[in-house]
Design an enzyme around this catalytic site. Sequence first.
Site, PDB file in Angstrom:
ATOM      1  N   GLY A  76      10.211 -44.900-121.569  1.00 34.65           N
ATOM      2  CA  GLY A  76      11.577 -45.357-122.123  1.00 34.65           C
ATOM      3  C   GLY A  76      12.080 -44.950-123.445  1.00 34.65           C
ATOM      4  O   GLY A  76      11.125 -44.703-124.385  1.00 34.65           O
TER       5      GLY A  76
ATOM      6  N   SER B 184      21.335 -28.238-119.515  1.00 36.21           N
ATOM      7  CA  SER B 184      22.225 -29.246-118.545  1.00 36.21           C
ATOM      8  C   SER B 184      23.534 -29.008-118.895  1.00 36.21           C
ATOM      9  O   SER B 184      24.539 -29.598-118.422  1.00 36.21           O
ATOM     10  CB  SER B 184      21.886 -30.531-118.831  1.00 36.21           C
ATOM     11  OG  SER B 184      21.966 -30.888-120.136  1.00 36.21           O
TER      12      SER B 184
ATOM     13  N   GLY C  89      11.883 -52.270-125.457  1.00 38.98           N
ATOM     14  CA  GLY C  89      10.884 -53.307-124.936  1.00 38.98           C
ATOM     15  C   GLY C  89       9.565 -52.941-124.303  1.00 38.98           C
ATOM     16  O   GLY C  89       8.967 -53.910-123.682  1.00 38.98           O
ATOM     17  N   LYS C  90       9.061 -51.795-124.336  1.00 46.12           N
ATOM     18  CA  LYS C  90       8.036 -51.348-123.691  1.00 46.12           C
ATOM     19  C   LYS C  90       6.458 -52.204-124.396  1.00 46.12           C
ATOM     20  O   LYS C  90       5.830 -52.676-123.609  1.00 46.12           O
ATOM     21  CB  LYS C  90       7.588 -49.924-123.844  1.00 46.12           C
ATOM     22  CG  LYS C  90       8.845 -49.130-123.314  1.00 46.12           C
ATOM     23  CD  LYS C  90       8.661 -47.657-123.516  1.00 46.12           C
ATOM     24  CE  LYS C  90       8.742 -47.175-124.780  1.00 46.12           C
ATOM     25  NZ  LYS C  90       9.866 -47.319-125.698  1.00 46.12           N
ATOM     26  N   THR C  91       6.692 -52.230-125.667  1.00 49.47           N
ATOM     27  CA  THR C  91       5.260 -52.692-126.336  1.00 49.47           C
ATOM     28  C   THR C  91       5.544 -54.146-126.045  1.00 49.47           C
ATOM     29  O   THR C  91       4.546 -54.711-125.980  1.00 49.47           O
ATOM     30  CB  THR C  91       5.441 -52.198-127.954  1.00 49.47           C
ATOM     31  OG1 THR C  91       5.310 -50.893-128.077  1.00 49.47           O
ATOM     32  CG2 THR C  91       4.263 -52.996-128.451  1.00 49.47           C
TER      33      THR C  91
ATOM     34  N   LYS D  42      22.475 -40.693-119.062  1.00 55.21           N
ATOM     35  CA  LYS D  42      23.622 -39.921-118.978  1.00 55.21           C
ATOM     36  C   LYS D  42      24.837 -40.866-118.366  1.00 55.21           C
ATOM     37  O   LYS D  42      25.782 -40.790-119.231  1.00 55.21           O
ATOM     38  CB  LYS D  42      23.425 -38.839-118.477  1.00 55.21           C
ATOM     39  CG  LYS D  42      22.656 -37.696-119.230  1.00 55.21           C
ATOM     40  CD  LYS D  42      22.584 -36.465-118.423  1.00 55.21           C
ATOM     41  CE  LYS D  42      21.534 -35.389-119.416  1.00 55.21           C
ATOM     42  NZ  LYS D  42      21.531 -34.223-118.397  1.00 55.21           N
TER      43      LYS D  42
END
Length: 820
Positions: free
Chosen positions: A403, A727, A408-410, A770
């Site tokens: 992400g 894109s 807030g992954k860690t 997006k």
Amino acid sequence: MFHLQHSMNNNYIDELFHEMVDGDRVASAMIEVVPMSENGNLEDFLFDLNPDCPDVIPILPMTGNVLFPGTITPINVSRTSSLKLLHNVAEKNIFIGVVTQRNDVADMPERSDLYDVGCLAQVVKVIEMPNNEVIGILRGCSTFMLGDIVSTTPFIKGQRLASFTADMMPDITREERESIKILVRKYIAFLKSLNPNDITIKTLREIRGPRMLVNFICSHVDIDISFKQQLLEMPTFNERVLALIRHIKDMESIEDLRHEIQEKTQVSMDRQQREYFLNQQMHVIQEELGGASNDAEISHMREQGRNKKWPDEVLRHFEVEMDKLQRTPQASPDYSVQLNYLKFMLDLPWGVRGEVNSDIDKARRRLDSNHFGLEKVKERILEMMAVLNLTDQRKSPVLCLVGAPGTGKTSLGKSIAKALGREYVRVALGGIHDEAEIRGHRRTYVGAMPGRIINGMLKAKVSNPVFVLDEIDKVQANNFSGDPMAALLEVLDPEQNMAFHDNYLDVDYDLSGVLFIATANSISSIHPALVDRMEVIEVPGYIMEEKIQIAKQYLAPRQLKENGFKRGDFTFPVETLRHVVEDYTRESGVRQLEKMIAKLIRNRAVKVLAGEEFSKKILPSELKPILGLPIHQSEIRGPEPLVAVVTGLAWTQVGGTILFIEASTSKGKGNLTMTGNLGDVMKESATLAFEYIKANAPKLGISPDIFETLNIHIHVPEGATPKDGPSAGITMFTAMVSAFTRRKVRADYAMTGEITLRGSVTPVGGIREKILAAKRAGITDLILCEDNRRDVEDISQDYLKGLSFHYIKEMSEVLPLVLI
């Protein structure tokens, strides 16, 4: 020393040859000869200062030595030309010139290979040895200057020029005699220090002539050939003596230093041997007294090893290493290295499993209390917890949380450890470029250490912790120190990590009970084989409502506590937080939001310390004086539709963002120009769109003749920021059509999609990010590829409120939607 009576007959030559065969020192033998006549002089006979010889003389090149006047020197002769010369002049009283070569390698020396000064000499005798070697006995007479080489066949002949005066002095001054005495005494003392029985000492004492003494020493002293040549070329006799004295002093200093080093080395070796024998005696004495302290320590370590829950193979390895420790003397440097290694083995958790929480509801409450949203991630953790409790299997899955920064992954990894009741270990992998950081160093290296994985297990003290591998996508792969990414393959493969091999530990270690959680901002830089071994879980960015709730429930209370306030001292209304999120942060996470909240709280702290009054509510009107002007208003497009200005959607490392594509036409010949720091892929998309428009101009309502009179210019604002990716293809196409047709583009529409030369629209990634960027910018309608419908359906409806989606397959389908 050879004594000859009245004439130079063959007896002394036979004696010389006899000594050569016996191996005595005859490399430059000095032969003292008594006078030829009663009135003759010994030195005049040997030196022959005024030889009667022609101006062109035979030249004998010499290697490895220098012939001095007054000395008789045997030389080995191997060159064909030199052999011819010796046989031609032997015992014929013909003078030859002996000149030392500058370059010993040259087999056929030229003039440049010979020194300028040599020694006139006579060939006393030629001796043919039994082993086919030929030895010539030469008598040096006087120095001479060599001119040009006249001929080279059958041997070398050269011009004889002026003679030097060093050996032609008729009288020796008193000062020169004193210098010679000093020289002889120093040389004899030096030789005695090397070998008291050296035959050269006896020879020196029997020589009477001063010039003979000096030249004898010049011939015998162990110096470089170039320095010997310098001595031969000295213009005065006294200079030769002084140069020799200085050199012998240097030799004495070097020899003294060598003796000093030998003595120190011997003393050091004697001390080590003494310490070794004392240690051995002490060891025996301590054994007699009931065992030494290190024996008790070794016995205690062996007992610890027997109580460990390690495999038989590890136990056998431990016993072998313990035996090696016991054999190693304590004074040896290897003893401490071996002792530390064995203590490290004992400190590792071998089969020690910590208590695990089996209460699902408690785990869910723990996760909810620390993190808002992230339902998919939480659900996967609870599923894993349930499966582990039901099956009692020891293998844990390997998760990878992917992400944007600040999502807030860690901290989620730490919350998972608390929810499961496991120990928590974190290793930062960002910037690691050495494989040894993962696998450790071999113990053969000085300062060897275990890798970070095994070190982490040592910190955890249990074999089933939650092990967070932070920023795994920042590992520097494929360099000269190995590939750390490849080393992680074994760590994160559940089928292999039960026997992980650390180079320092040197035995297999079981990592199957560890719950590995890797974090990354993107999986594009991670090795595909490593991605395949992990279960990738997307950690999405937060929408406006989520950020407001996170700020109210988590960020604001934490910052109040960190800045010395209590909860409730003042509050943040929802409208204030909304303005902070919209105007001062542009991110998928909440890291920047927390910084803004901290700044607002610090402003209140200053007012408290100054005794000023302030409201308990931080109102939106206070944001500008404290935080400054709004930072991120550029993402919001004005409500008015414009010609050739289209809103696109892009993905970045910090989440999604909107991108404005501008186009304009000018008089020209149909050229396409692109600006805005665009990458190659983005330029290719623009070229595709332009070529499609030219090929299908009538269908798009564009006159084909317009390409002969107008140029088209594509620009993407914020030129300092590099931009790339496929894109924006559909966006560029729309901007070009709008520019050619002069039709305005709706301001509330945004689009993303890759295009092909056949006019198709293909799917792109980063749809969720997006969509969040579109909501932040106030966009109401999104145009996507039909194949991206499944990505939208997979997103929670909370993220989709207020948005309308239009799915297309062909490029031409976008025009009726956005062009007015």
